[in-house]
Design a protein around this motif. Structure first.
Motif, PDB file in Angstrom:
ATOM      1  N   ASP A 262       0.816  -1.216   0.000  1.00  0.00           N
ATOM      2  CA  ASP A 262       0.000   0.000   0.000  1.00  0.00           C
ATOM      3  C   ASP A 262       0.848   1.265   0.000  1.00  0.00           C
ATOM      4  OD1 ASP A 262      -2.291  -1.505   0.000  1.00  0.00           O
ATOM      5  OD2 ASP A 262      -2.525  -1.469   2.195  1.00  0.00           O
ATOM      6  N   ALA A 263       2.090   1.162   0.486  1.00  0.00           N
ATOM      7  CA  ALA A 263       2.959   2.338   0.552  1.00  0.00           C
ATOM      8  C   ALA A 263       3.443   2.768  -0.826  1.00  0.00           C
ATOM      9  CB  ALA A 263       4.158   2.058   1.460  1.00  0.00           C
ATOM     10  N   LEU A 264       3.372   1.861  -1.814  1.00  0.00           N
ATOM     11  CA  LEU A 264       3.837   2.221  -3.157  1.00  0.00           C
ATOM     12  C   LEU A 264       3.052   3.400  -3.711  1.00  0.00           C
ATOM     13  CD1 LEU A 264       4.310  -1.322  -4.788  1.00  0.00           C
ATOM     14  CD2 LEU A 264       6.101   0.285  -4.094  1.00  0.00           C
ATOM     15  N   GLY A 265       1.726   3.430  -3.464  1.00  0.00           N
ATOM     16  CA  GLY A 265       0.906   4.520  -3.974  1.00  0.00           C
ATOM     17  C   GLY A 265       1.246   5.853  -3.350  1.00  0.00           C
ATOM     18  N   GLN A 266       1.835   5.826  -2.148  1.00  0.00           N
ATOM     19  CA  GLN A 266       2.223   7.077  -1.491  1.00  0.00           C
ATOM     20  C   GLN A 266       3.601   7.542  -1.933  1.00  0.00           C
ATOM     21  OE1 GLN A 266       1.918   6.378   2.726  1.00  0.00           O
ATOM     22  NE2 GLN A 266      -0.095   5.380   2.544  1.00  0.00           N
ATOM     23  N   LEU A 267       4.456   6.584  -2.354  1.00  0.00           N
ATOM     24  CA  LEU A 267       5.834   6.938  -2.719  1.00  0.00           C
ATOM     25  C   LEU A 267       6.026   7.146  -4.212  1.00  0.00           C
ATOM     26  CD1 LEU A 267       7.662   4.355  -0.411  1.00  0.00           C
ATOM     27  CD2 LEU A 267       7.393   6.810  -0.020  1.00  0.00           C
ATOM     28  N   LEU A 268       5.105   6.617  -5.019  1.00  0.00           N
ATOM     29  CA  LEU A 268       5.253   6.711  -6.467  1.00  0.00           C
ATOM     30  C   LEU A 268       3.985   7.286  -7.093  1.00  0.00           C
ATOM     31  CD1 LEU A 268       6.824   3.179  -7.169  1.00  0.00           C
ATOM     32  CD2 LEU A 268       8.040   5.370  -7.115  1.00  0.00           C
TER      33      LEU A 268
ATOM     34  N   PRO B 267      -0.744   6.254 -12.104  1.00  0.00           N
ATOM     35  CA  PRO B 267      -2.207   6.098 -12.091  1.00  0.00           C
ATOM     36  C   PRO B 267      -2.664   4.648 -12.043  1.00  0.00           C
ATOM     37  CG  PRO B 267      -1.422   6.854 -14.244  1.00  0.00           C
ATOM     38  CD  PRO B 267      -0.266   6.949 -13.308  1.00  0.00           C
ATOM     39  N   GLY B 268      -1.794   3.698 -12.395  1.00  0.00           N
ATOM     40  CA  GLY B 268      -2.189   2.302 -12.409  1.00  0.00           C
ATOM     41  C   GLY B 268      -2.538   1.758 -11.036  1.00  0.00           C
TER      42      GLY B 268
ATOM     43  N   GLU C 208       2.878   3.608 -20.558  1.00  0.00           N
ATOM     44  CA  GLU C 208       1.887   3.723 -19.489  1.00  0.00           C
ATOM     45  C   GLU C 208       2.171   2.786 -18.322  1.00  0.00           C
ATOM     46  OE1 GLU C 208       0.452   0.531 -22.315  1.00  0.00           O
ATOM     47  OE2 GLU C 208       1.515   2.455 -22.399  1.00  0.00           O
ATOM     48  N   ALA C 209       3.204   1.933 -18.441  1.00  0.00           N
ATOM     49  CA  ALA C 209       3.521   0.968 -17.388  1.00  0.00           C
ATOM     50  C   ALA C 209       4.479   1.581 -16.373  1.00  0.00           C
ATOM     51  CB  ALA C 209       4.137  -0.288 -17.996  1.00  0.00           C
ATOM     52  N   LEU C 210       4.581   0.935 -15.221  1.00  0.00           N
ATOM     53  CA  LEU C 210       5.548   1.330 -14.198  1.00  0.00           C
ATOM     54  C   LEU C 210       6.733   0.384 -14.309  1.00  0.00           C
ATOM     55  CD1 LEU C 210       6.160   3.140 -11.720  1.00  0.00           C
ATOM     56  CD2 LEU C 210       5.147   1.345 -10.296  1.00  0.00           C
ATOM     57  N   VAL C 211       7.893   0.919 -14.682  1.00  0.00           N
ATOM     58  CA  VAL C 211       9.082   0.109 -14.952  1.00  0.00           C
ATOM     59  C   VAL C 211      10.132   0.373 -13.891  1.00  0.00           C
ATOM     60  CG1 VAL C 211      10.906  -0.403 -16.622  1.00  0.00           C
ATOM     61  CG2 VAL C 211       8.597   0.151 -17.419  1.00  0.00           C
TER      62      VAL C 211
END
Length: 472
Positions: free
Chosen positions: A270-276, A279-280, A305-308
């Motif tokens: 869940d922390a990924l959405g706060q650090l990065l 939109p995916g 559009e991907a997260l790499v």
């Protein structure tokens, strides 16, 4: 349909009509590695297309032919003029492309009665010396149509690791092209759009556009590269420009670090959405794919559009849907199933395992392929599988080597046919009782019953171990 005018030649039969991409009798005859010769009088019909090489010792193999085959035999059953006539009639009835007769086993020369019968039917006869195995002819026919694909695959396997290494070193486009040229023994140009074709060279130039950079041209001797190979190199050339974007490269490294922490359970998903900012993350489910290290720039270019993320040992990519473009990049890749964000750590682990299998197989591996017995066995070290090979397969292979039996081949066919005696007999051109006898002999040699479900699994593991240990 309008009939042909009087005197016009008749339309050739299906076996005589050249089939684009398929070898002809003349191609087989001229192949330097086969050493076949045409029988006396076989001058016409050599342009018949061959769709397969069929090996048989039956007097009448017509029920196993579909038309267009090069029928190979050593003539064990062709002992009388009537045998020869029956055989030639059967091949003609089935519309075979021609006959390849191997001398030295059943006959020292092609029987005169067979040659006469084939001449009456205008059936071409090629002669194979004792040193020419029919398997070599079959391989030539099978690989002929795939010649271009095989050449591209071999070149791709040689190119991709070196080009990925160049990207990881942040090589320039010129350095990358020089690397490709060394491997393919040619030279690549990268010129402004519209100038490559006007340059004067001793050898022809084959060119492909590289959007935003110019025209990539190939200059060299020998066969020109396939378009797919040029397109692959062009994608790597474009990736050098993306790779030189320092800010983007640092961003991919940060993504790779965070995803690695999630995989090791040192960071909550869940922390990924706060650090990065991506939109995916708002999607209900995500899929993770793993790629060889150094592929980050290529992936960013192909899937903006991907997260790499670039990690030291591999490249990870998150998308909000399953990918259909893995084959286009000519890279091995492993893909997870769609999962919610909270399970992205396990998805990364799944993709990593799939990538390991993909690198062994040289192709894309998805989640559906991870749930097979073969995939499970490929993840295990050979030391754990060795007892299955040593106790179940080695005795059969040794008996086959000493006495010329076919226990291993029969067992493999039986397992492929899901334990069906009739299908195994049909695939091996044997009587059902012969298959049953061989399976009983396997039970005697190994103490394990091929008709038992549990023992079938053990035999499958043994064959898998033998195949993995076989030299490439």
């Amino acid at each position: 349909m309008t009939p042909p005018p009087p005197g016009a030649p008749a339309e050739p039969a299906a076996a005589e009509r050249p089939d684009t991409g398929a070898p002809t009798l003349r191609d087989v005859l001229d192949a330097p590695g086969l050493g076949l010769v045409a029988s006396e009088g076989t001058q016409k019909n050599l342009d018949r297309a061959i769709n397969w090489a069929h090996i048989t010792e039956m007097r009448d193999p017509s029920r196993y032919l579909r038309g267009g085959e090069l029928v190979c035999t050593v003539g064990i059953t062709l002992q009388t003029p009537q045998d020869c006539q029956t055989f030639a009639d059967a091949l003609t009835k089935a519309n075979a492309a021609g006959l390849c007769f191997g001398i030295g086993d059943g006959h020292d020369a092609v029987p005169a009665a067979l040659l006469a019968a084939c001449r009456r039917h205008d059936l071409p006869v090629l002669i194979a010396a004792p040193s020419v195995p029919f398997s070599k002819i079959s391989r030539f026919v099978a690989e002929y149509e795939l010649g271009a694909e095989i050449a591209v695959a071999r070149a791709t396997n040689a190119l991709v690791p070196e080009l990925l290494s160049s990207l990881r070193r942040h090589a320039s486009a010129r350095e990358l092209l020089d690397t490709a040229g060394q491997i393919l023994e040619c030279y690549f140009l990268l010129e402004p759009h519209g100038t490559v074709d006007t340059l004067e060279h001793e050898t022809p130039v084959v060119a492909v556009d590289v959007p935003g950079l110019g025209t990539l041209g190939w200059v060299g001797g020998g066969d020109e590269p396939e378009p797919a190979l040029l397109d692959l190199i062009a994608r790597f050339v474009r990736a050098t420009q993306v790779q030189q974007d320092v800010e983007a490269a640092l961003a991919r490294e940060r993504v790779g670090q965070l995803l690695s922490l999630v995989e090791r359970r040192m960071l909550l998903p869940d922390a990924l959405g706060q650090l990065l900012e991506w939109p995916g993350f708002a999607a209900g489910a995500l899929t993770c794919s793993a790629w060889p290290a150094g592929a980050g720039a290529l992936l960013s270019m192909a899937m903006p559009e991907a997260l790499v993320g670039d990690a030291p040992d591999l490249c990870l990519m998150l998308t909000s849907e399953t990918l259909e473009m893995a084959e286009d990049l000519s890279l091995p890749s492993g893909h997870s199933a769609l999962v919610p964000l909270t399970e992205i750590g396990s998805a990364i682990g799944q993709a990593r395992i799939a990538l390991d299998l993909a690198q062994r197989r040289g192709r894309r591996v998805g989640p559906d392929q991870l749930s097979t017995l073969d995939s499970l066995l490929e993840q295990l070290p050979l030391a754990q599988l060795a007892p299955f090979r040593q106790q179940l397969i080695a005795p059969l292979a040794e008996m086959d080597r000493q006495r010329g039996t076919q226990h291993v081949r029969t067992l493999r066919a039986f397992l492929t046919a899901n334990g069906s005696l009739s299908e195994t007999a049909r695939d091996l051109y044997l009587h059902t009782n012969t298959v049953r006898h061989r399976l009983a002999r396997i039970l005697e040699l190994t103490g394990r019953d091929p008709l038992s479900h549990n023992d079938q699994a053990a035999f499958s593991i043994g064959l898998h171990a033998m195949d993995r240990e076989a030299p490439a």
